[in-house]
Motif scaffolding. Structure first.
Motif: not given
Length: 213
Positions: A1-18, A25-28
């Protein structure tokens, strides 16, 4: 189960996820474009999962890494799933058609508009809008850590976001209540203007705002 959910799939979503994956932390990732979202998740590797916007949220922290103009529809799509969560608004409101103004009404921030939309169903925190996507991917600029300016009315919510930023190797700076988001958004008008100004050749979307020392 992810601790963090990110809405979006662009450059900012990628940066935050990395950045968050580096912190263990696991990310969704939830995006409207299924193929783009799938490609992003696959590129991120272990710890990242994905789906279509509107799918059940897993994370207690939800990051809106989407354009300002898409926030209203995203909130409608996510609906009751946002109940009781901390929603982190990372949007910027600079009018990129002219780089000469903000899209928000005078004296109001996007984060405050978001809080009004949610009407107390979730806590809203403004954070990471002053950190550019490229710098999140690398985690630093010129060997220096990144500063994350944070605003919100809930001390508990701000502490959760601050802890996440610190674990990702960044320095969280609490700027005060949510109304301080007005200044955090407005300052990016200057930053964006420098990035697109041909007279400033050293600015290439990989700079950072820092408070010294």
């Amino acid at each position: 189960m992810a601790e963090i959910s990110i809405i979006g799939s662009g450059h900012m979503a990628r940066g935050l996820a990395r950045a968050f994956l580096r912190a263990g932390r696991a990310v969704q990732i939830l995006g409207r474009d299924g193929r783009r979202t799938r490609d992003l998740v696959e590129s991120l590797g272990p710890g990242a999962t994905g789906g279509i916007t509107g799918a059940p949220l897993e994370g207690g922290l939800v990051f809106l890494a989407i354009p300002y103009a898409e926030v209203h529809n995203a909130v409608l799509e996510l609906g009751d799933g946002l109940e009781g969560r901390v929603v982190v608004d990372v949007t910027n409101t600079v009018d990129v058609a002219t780089f000469d103004g903000l899209l928000t009404p005078l004296g109001l921030s996007a984060a405050e508009q978001l809080a009004e939309m949610l009407r107390g169903r979730a806590e809203v925190v403004k954070a990471f809008n002053t950190v550019l996507a490229a710098t999140l991917e690398t985690g630093s600029v010129a060997g220096e850590h990144l500063d994350v300016f944070i605003a919100g009315d809930s001390e508990d919510a701000k502490e959760k976001v601050s802890a996440l930023a610190a674990h990702a190797g960044m320095r969280p700076i609490d700027t005060g209540p949510l109304r301080r988001a007005r200044e955090l958004e407005a300052i990016m008008l200057t930053v964006y203007g420098l990035q697109v100004n041909p007279e400033h050749e050293n600015f290439a979307w990989d700079t950072a705002l820092r408070i010294l020392p």
